[in-house]
Design a protein around this motif. Structure first.
Motif, mmCIF file in Angstrom:
data_model
loop_
_atom_site.group_PDB
_atom_site.id
_atom_site.type_symbol
_atom_site.label_atom_id
_atom_site.label_comp_id
_atom_site.label_asym_id
_atom_site.label_seq_id
_atom_site.Cartn_x
_atom_site.Cartn_y
_atom_site.Cartn_z
ATOM 1 N N ILE A 204 0.860 -1.070 0.083
ATOM 2 C CA ILE A 204 -0.054 -0.022 0.019
ATOM 3 C C ILE A 204 0.803 1.097 -0.103
ATOM 4 C CG2 ILE A 204 -1.627 1.436 1.368
ATOM 5 C CD1 ILE A 204 -3.036 -1.298 2.105
ATOM 6 N N LYS A 205 1.940 1.330 0.781
ATOM 7 C CA LYS A 205 2.726 2.170 0.899
ATOM 8 C C LYS A 205 3.428 2.799 -0.528
ATOM 9 C CE LYS A 205 7.094 4.146 3.255
ATOM 10 N NZ LYS A 205 8.015 4.210 3.954
ATOM 11 N N PHE A 210 -4.535 4.318 -3.363
ATOM 12 C CA PHE A 210 -5.419 3.237 -2.875
ATOM 13 C C PHE A 210 -6.875 3.691 -2.733
ATOM 14 C CE2 PHE A 210 -7.620 2.019 1.100
ATOM 15 C CZ PHE A 210 -7.592 0.594 0.869
ATOM 16 N N TRP A 218 -7.647 0.786 4.575
ATOM 17 C CA TRP A 218 -7.674 2.040 4.664
ATOM 18 C C TRP A 218 -6.736 2.774 5.815
ATOM 19 C CZ3 TRP A 218 -9.383 5.653 8.153
ATOM 20 C CH2 TRP A 218 -9.204 7.013 7.929
ATOM 21 N N ALA A 221 -3.339 2.753 4.828
ATOM 22 C CA ALA A 221 -3.014 3.930 3.737
ATOM 23 C C ALA A 221 -2.981 5.230 4.574
ATOM 24 C CB ALA A 221 -4.044 3.731 2.582
ATOM 25 N N GLN A 222 -4.066 5.282 5.539
ATOM 26 C CA GLN A 222 -3.903 6.597 6.560
ATOM 27 C C GLN A 222 -2.979 6.806 7.094
ATOM 28 O OE1 GLN A 222 -5.749 9.411 6.822
ATOM 29 N NE2 GLN A 222 -4.602 10.060 8.442
ATOM 30 N N VAL A 226 -0.319 7.637 2.304
ATOM 31 C CA VAL A 226 -0.191 7.388 0.819
ATOM 32 C C VAL A 226 -1.635 8.070 0.126
ATOM 33 C CG1 VAL A 226 1.028 5.415 1.172
ATOM 34 C CG2 VAL A 226 -1.474 5.378 0.754
ATOM 35 N N ARG A 228 -4.617 8.301 -1.188
ATOM 36 C CA ARG A 228 -5.887 7.570 -0.768
ATOM 37 C C ARG A 228 -7.300 8.072 -1.103
ATOM 38 N NH1 ARG A 228 -3.277 10.271 2.719
ATOM 39 N NH2 ARG A 228 -4.244 11.163 4.623
ATOM 40 N N ASN A 241 -9.911 11.275 6.617
ATOM 41 C CA ASN A 241 -8.476 11.534 6.177
ATOM 42 C C ASN A 241 -7.899 12.658 6.921
ATOM 43 O OD1 ASN A 241 -7.901 9.477 3.973
ATOM 44 N ND2 ASN A 241 -9.535 10.638 3.039
#
Length: 266
Positions: A204-205, A210, A218, A221-222, A226, A228, A241
């Motif tokens: 994911i990084k 994403f 998620w 990702a948060q 990244v 997203r 976010n």
């Protein structure tokens, strides 16, 4: 070295959401964390919710042994965590279950990352800074990863428009989630398996961007900030976010706008 000892009891995403406060305590005290995770707490969700985490009898639970085994490499890769073990009655400094025992912690709408602060204000921290380490792999930099679970979904949204991106998008999550998503929207999308959650965080990084709903993927990702896109659940918007590169939506035009934007700008 002295440690700060934590007990955690609920789901994967909830654990990622408390890590910024745990890291903040390390930064202010110099003491690394040891986290004890309780297994097999019954999963209590809204009526009709489907969750893939089960115990050996097929009952929904918050955290099982497989979750623990897959989470451990990710947590031990963090420079502020010294241990991750199964809880069996050990004394702790911070019982994170206390958060849900407050008169009001913010559930179900207040951002999940801040619930802990309602019980432990010393864990307040800047959420605009990333708090999770993952490896950066150049081979995934052109991939777009999607994860949409069965729980916390906005059913006013359709994903038929993603057909034009076939060959550029991959699904991460469970095989059942992958099958349901592809069948629902008539999309051919490869499934991307991972060995553990350190590998999941790392891909994911490393990805282009994403797209997902209020779920564990998620949260990863948060935590790493990244690029997203977050599908918001209209009836319990407890995720949002923080920091750079984050977008969220309730409506179809916004979703398609953000997907096109990130495909063309990154």
């Amino acid at each position: 070295m002295e440690h700060i000892i934590f007990k955690h009891v609920v789901n994967l995403g909830d654990l990622i959401s408390v890590l910024p406060g745990i890291r903040h305590l390390y930064e202010t005290t110099g003491k690394k964390a040891i986290i004890y995770q309780q297994l097999h707490r019954p999963g209590e969700y809204y009526i009709g919710a489907e969750h893939p985490t089960k115990d050996e009898k097929g009952n929904a639970v918050c955290f099982n042994q497989q979750c623990f085994d897959m989470m451990k490499p990710l947590l031990l890769a963090q420079d502020y965590i010294d241990g991750f073990e199964v809880y069996s009655g050990q004394p702790v400094d911070y019982d994170l279950d206390v958060v849900r025992q407050q008169i009001y912690c913010g559930a179900p709408h207040f951002p999940l990352h801040k619930w802990t602060w309602m019980a432990y204000p010393e864990m307040w921290c800047d959420l605009s800074k990333s708090w999770l380490f993952g490896h950066n792999y150049a081979k995934y930099q052109d991939k777009v990863f999607i994860n949409l679970t069965e729980r916390y979904r906005n059913y006013n949204i359709n994903y038929f428009f993603l057909k034009k991106y076939e060959g550029k998008i991959w699904f991460i999550g469970t095989r059942k989630e992958h099958e349901l998503f592809c069948n629902a929207w008539n999309i051919e999308m490869p499934y991307f398996p991972v060995i553990d959650f350190l590998e999941l965080a790392s891909v994911i990084k490393s990805c282009k961007f994403f797209l997902g709903n209020q779920s564990f993927a998620w949260h990863l990702a948060q935590a790493m900030h990244v690029p997203r896109i977050l599908e918001l659940y209209p009836f319990a918007q407890n995720c949002t976010n923080f920091g750079a590169n984050g977008y969220e939506f309730y409506h179809q035009p916004q979703l398609e706008y953000y997907v096109d934007k990130l495909f063309n700008e990154l």
